[in-house]
Design a protein around this motif. Structure first.
Motif, mmCIF file in Angstrom:
data_model
loop_
_atom_site.group_PDB
_atom_site.id
_atom_site.type_symbol
_atom_site.label_atom_id
_atom_site.label_comp_id
_atom_site.label_asym_id
_atom_site.label_seq_id
_atom_site.Cartn_x
_atom_site.Cartn_y
_atom_site.Cartn_z
ATOM 1 N N TYR A 168 -14.749 29.678 2.129
ATOM 2 C CA TYR A 168 -13.996 30.420 3.341
ATOM 3 C C TYR A 168 -13.250 31.635 2.820
ATOM 4 N N ALA A 169 -12.504 31.287 1.535
ATOM 5 C CA ALA A 169 -11.676 32.304 1.082
ATOM 6 C C ALA A 169 -12.327 33.625 0.942
ATOM 7 N N LEU A 170 -13.575 33.614 0.417
ATOM 8 C CA LEU A 170 -14.213 34.832 -0.048
ATOM 9 C C LEU A 170 -15.093 35.106 1.320
ATOM 10 N N ASN A 171 -15.522 34.272 1.972
ATOM 11 C CA ASN A 171 -16.491 34.639 3.111
ATOM 12 C C ASN A 171 -15.977 35.404 4.260
ATOM 13 N N PHE A 172 -14.622 35.290 4.743
ATOM 14 C CA PHE A 172 -14.130 35.886 5.832
ATOM 15 C C PHE A 172 -13.962 37.361 5.629
ATOM 16 N N PRO A 173 -13.131 37.623 4.535
ATOM 17 C CA PRO A 173 -13.142 39.224 4.174
ATOM 18 C C PRO A 173 -14.429 39.934 4.197
ATOM 19 N N ILE A 174 -15.359 39.112 3.248
ATOM 20 C CA ILE A 174 -16.953 39.799 3.313
ATOM 21 C C ILE A 174 -17.298 40.107 4.615
ATOM 22 N N GLN A 175 -17.206 39.259 5.705
ATOM 23 C CA GLN A 175 -17.606 39.279 6.949
ATOM 24 C C GLN A 175 -17.110 40.763 7.643
ATOM 25 N N LYS A 176 -15.620 40.698 7.733
ATOM 26 C CA LYS A 176 -14.973 41.454 8.138
ATOM 27 C C LYS A 176 -15.189 43.166 7.509
ATOM 28 N N PHE A 177 -15.588 43.002 6.316
ATOM 29 C CA PHE A 177 -16.000 44.173 5.525
ATOM 30 C C PHE A 177 -17.259 44.819 6.256
ATOM 31 N N LEU A 178 -18.151 43.943 6.391
ATOM 32 C CA LEU A 178 -19.535 44.172 6.593
ATOM 33 C C LEU A 178 -19.574 44.464 8.288
ATOM 34 N N GLN A 179 -19.014 43.725 9.226
ATOM 35 C CA GLN A 179 -18.825 44.187 10.706
ATOM 36 C C GLN A 179 -18.305 45.353 10.739
ATOM 37 N N ALA A 180 -16.953 45.891 10.161
ATOM 38 C CA ALA A 180 -16.391 47.047 10.426
ATOM 39 C C ALA A 180 -17.330 48.127 10.250
ATOM 40 N N GLN A 181 -18.568 48.221 9.344
ATOM 41 C CA GLN A 181 -19.541 49.005 9.163
ATOM 42 C C GLN A 181 -20.836 48.867 9.997
ATOM 43 N N ARG A 182 -20.604 47.845 10.954
ATOM 44 C CA ARG A 182 -21.807 47.492 11.870
ATOM 45 C C ARG A 182 -22.829 46.884 11.033
ATOM 46 N N LYS A 183 -22.741 46.479 9.956
ATOM 47 C CA LYS A 183 -23.935 45.833 9.206
ATOM 48 C C LYS A 183 -23.995 44.191 9.433
ATOM 49 N N VAL A 184 -24.192 44.259 10.725
ATOM 50 C CA VAL A 184 -24.005 42.483 11.213
ATOM 51 C C VAL A 184 -25.607 41.771 10.916
ATOM 52 N N MET A 185 -26.634 42.768 10.870
ATOM 53 C CA MET A 185 -28.038 41.999 10.872
ATOM 54 C C MET A 185 -27.984 41.666 9.310
ATOM 55 N N VAL A 186 -27.428 42.059 8.411
ATOM 56 C CA VAL A 186 -27.396 41.387 7.016
ATOM 57 C C VAL A 186 -26.925 39.953 7.193
ATOM 58 N N MET A 187 -25.647 40.005 7.522
ATOM 59 C CA MET A 187 -25.186 38.684 7.846
ATOM 60 C C MET A 187 -26.187 37.670 8.449
ATOM 61 N N ALA A 188 -26.518 38.207 9.526
ATOM 62 C CA ALA A 188 -27.485 37.211 10.415
ATOM 63 C C ALA A 188 -28.868 36.749 9.820
ATOM 64 N N TRP A 189 -29.591 37.449 9.022
ATOM 65 C CA TRP A 189 -30.652 37.125 8.096
ATOM 66 C C TRP A 189 -30.234 36.203 7.013
ATOM 67 N N ILE A 190 -29.122 36.463 6.434
ATOM 68 C CA ILE A 190 -28.709 35.463 5.204
ATOM 69 C C ILE A 190 -28.185 34.005 5.882
ATOM 70 N N SER A 191 -27.479 34.025 6.960
ATOM 71 C CA SER A 191 -27.092 32.966 7.482
ATOM 72 C C SER A 191 -28.487 32.022 8.134
ATOM 73 N N ALA A 192 -29.434 32.758 8.699
ATOM 74 C CA ALA A 192 -30.743 32.120 9.237
ATOM 75 C C ALA A 192 -31.219 31.523 7.982
ATOM 76 N N ILE A 193 -31.529 31.981 7.003
ATOM 77 C CA ILE A 193 -32.253 31.432 5.867
ATOM 78 C C ILE A 193 -31.491 30.320 5.354
ATOM 79 N N VAL A 194 -30.265 30.438 5.160
ATOM 80 C CA VAL A 194 -29.292 29.174 4.777
ATOM 81 C C VAL A 194 -29.194 28.045 5.775
ATOM 82 N N LEU A 195 -29.334 28.413 6.937
ATOM 83 C CA LEU A 195 -29.323 27.441 7.980
ATOM 84 C C LEU A 195 -30.609 26.558 7.690
ATOM 85 N N VAL A 196 -31.796 27.184 7.863
ATOM 86 C CA VAL A 196 -33.131 26.389 7.651
ATOM 87 C C VAL A 196 -33.065 25.561 6.357
ATOM 88 N N LEU A 197 -32.658 26.173 5.171
ATOM 89 C CA LEU A 197 -32.506 25.238 3.918
ATOM 90 C C LEU A 197 -31.663 24.088 4.251
#
Length: 484
Positions: A168-197
């Protein structure tokens, strides 16, 4: 001339109608354009939030298929111990939504990487401070009213879930960093792959191999760390279009000022997260609590999935408001708020209708116990109302984060949730004997009051002044020292 007057009047009237029609068409067009911008952010953000929330929810579902005590253990750890940590970490990390979003809007791209590193320092330190809560969770849970059986099972599972805390401590700053640049598809793809696994390995370890809670802890911890690794690899390899320039000693500069803004965000969001978490805890103090706790946990699981939709809109509107205010576009920020509010409430109405329609069916997705399923069905009306209210409330909180109003909303939350809603719930549940229905009903009153106040606050906001304050904030946090 007498004949021309009616004609002139008619012409003027026609022009007025035509002008009004053009204005209406223009508004509809602007709404459509803003909706496209919103969904480009909200769509992937919602998918990411649902995927990451589903990691814990799936673990809880598989545990429920093993035994009632395993379901209670995972439910209480998820909603109370991990829920507390999630709220603190998400809240502390949300300071980046204000700073990164406004810096990005102002064109100060390189500061985003420095902000993220400062947030890592603060959140990893916070994670270390939260470790004792995990280690000594059994007596803490008993102190707040859980039974010894549930507390010991949940406490054992909590210790095994310590790696998730640091994820959690690493994830949330990473997410806000990517969201501010509108790079939300990257997070979506990574989360989808991990969810299936995660789904595959949860079935394998928990049910097939019979590892139970140990298997649940292994898969859940591994899944969270796979998300971290995937996101970091993307940032380090692509440099995130210049936002990542490598590790810097600037991460340790101005830490106290950063801590204060992080704390404001944490207090605001924790007061919201803990409010419904407390519902599970208070229910544990009812007579014969195992069935009510399981039922309310199932409802909170469903509500949590729905809340991820609102959390996606929360992230989207926070980015839109912070970007537009950082760029000095006050009118665009205000219009974005109205568009996201209308969209989110519409979705909330649909989700409420789905809950009502499936109230006899969805409990059996989480339990094989008829008694738990019947209790859950009884609570479905309250669940539907909560789903509707929570479609708008997190969105308005996102506006607050984007604009930097964290402390204002924190005070509103204290008043509405803990001075009004919580005492009303305890009074109805225990004094008047309505049980879990009374507890939840009183707490819904607190959510209702808070939503009304946030609507009024947003409606009377001077957005031009907010844009000026955003410019001041970007300069204060070092943006002016960085080249465009």
């Amino acid at each position: 001339m007498a004949l021309e007057s009616p004609l002139l009047t008619s012409t003027n009237h026609s022009n007025g109608v035509e002008g009004g029609g053009k204005e209406a068409k223009s508004t509809v067009k602007e709404f459509g354009t803003e909706s496209k911008r919103l969904w480009k952010l909200a769509g992937p953000a919602i998918f990411t939030a649902i995927s990451q929330y589903s990691l814990g929810a799936l673990t809880q579902t598989f545990a429920g298929l093993v035994s009632e005590i395993d379901l209670a253990a995972v439910s209480v750890e998820n909603s109370v111990i991990a829920g507390l940590a999630f709220g603190v970490m998400l809240g502390m990390g949300s300071a980046l939504e204000t700073l990164c979003g406004q810096a990005y809007g102002a064109g100060q791209i390189r500061m985003l990487g420095v902000y993220m590193q400062r947030s890592w320092v603060i959140l990893l330190t916070t994670a270390c401070l939260l470790v004792p809560i995990y280690v000594w969770s059994p007596p803490i849970l008993e102190l707040i009213g859980e039974t010894t059986e549930i507390s010991e099972a949940a406490g054992k599972f909590a210790v095994w879930m310590l790696p998730q805390l640091f994820a959690y401590a690493l994830n949330f700053p990473i997410q806000k960093f990517l969201q501010a640049q509108r790079k939300v598809m990257v997070m979506a793809w990574i989360s989808a792959i991990v969810l299936v696994l995660h789904a595959v390995f949860s079935w394998l370890f928990i049910l097939k191999l019979g590892y139970g809670l140990v298997g649940a802890a292994i898969t859940l911890n591994t899944s969270w760390w796979l998300i971290i690794i995937g996101q970091l690899l993307y940032i380090f390899i692509t440099k995130s279009d210049g936002a990542w320039a490598g590790f810097s000693w600037l991460a340790f500069a101005d830490l106290w000022g950063f801590v204060k803004l992080s704390l404001a965000s944490a207090v605001m969001l924790c007061l919201e997260f803990w409010y419904l978490m407390i519902l599970v805890v208070i229910t544990g103090r009812l007579p014969n609590p195992l069935i009510p706790v399981d039922a309310i946990s199932i409802c909170m699981n469903i509500q949590g999935w729905d809340a991820m939709i609102a959390l996606g809109f929360n992230a989207a509107i926070s980015v839109r408001v912070s970007n537009e205010l950082g760029a000095g576009n006050a009118k665009a920020a205000r219009f974005a708020v109205w568009v996201v509010s209308i969209t989110s409430v519409t979705i909330g109405v649909v989700c409420m209708a789905v809950v009502f329609a499936t109230r006899d069916v969805f409990p059996y997705l989480f339990t094989t116990s008829d008694a738990v399923a019947a209790e859950t069905t009884k609570l479905a009306i309250l669940l539907g109302i909560t789903v509707l209210l929570n479609s708008l409330q997190p969105v308005l909180s996102g506006v607050a984060v984007g604009a930097g109003w964290q402390w204002i909303v924190a005070y509103i939350n204290i008043g509405c949730y803990y001075i009004v809603g919580l005492p009303a719930g305890i009074l109805l549940g225990f004094t008047f004997g309505f049980g879990v229905v009374g507890i939840w009903s009183g707490m819904i009153g607190g959510i209702c009051l808070q939503t009304i106040i946030l609507i009024v606050l947003t409606s009377v906001t001077n957005w031009n002044r907010e844009a000026e304050e955003a410019e001041t904030r970007v300069k204060k946090w070092g943006g002016s020292a960085v080249e465009h």
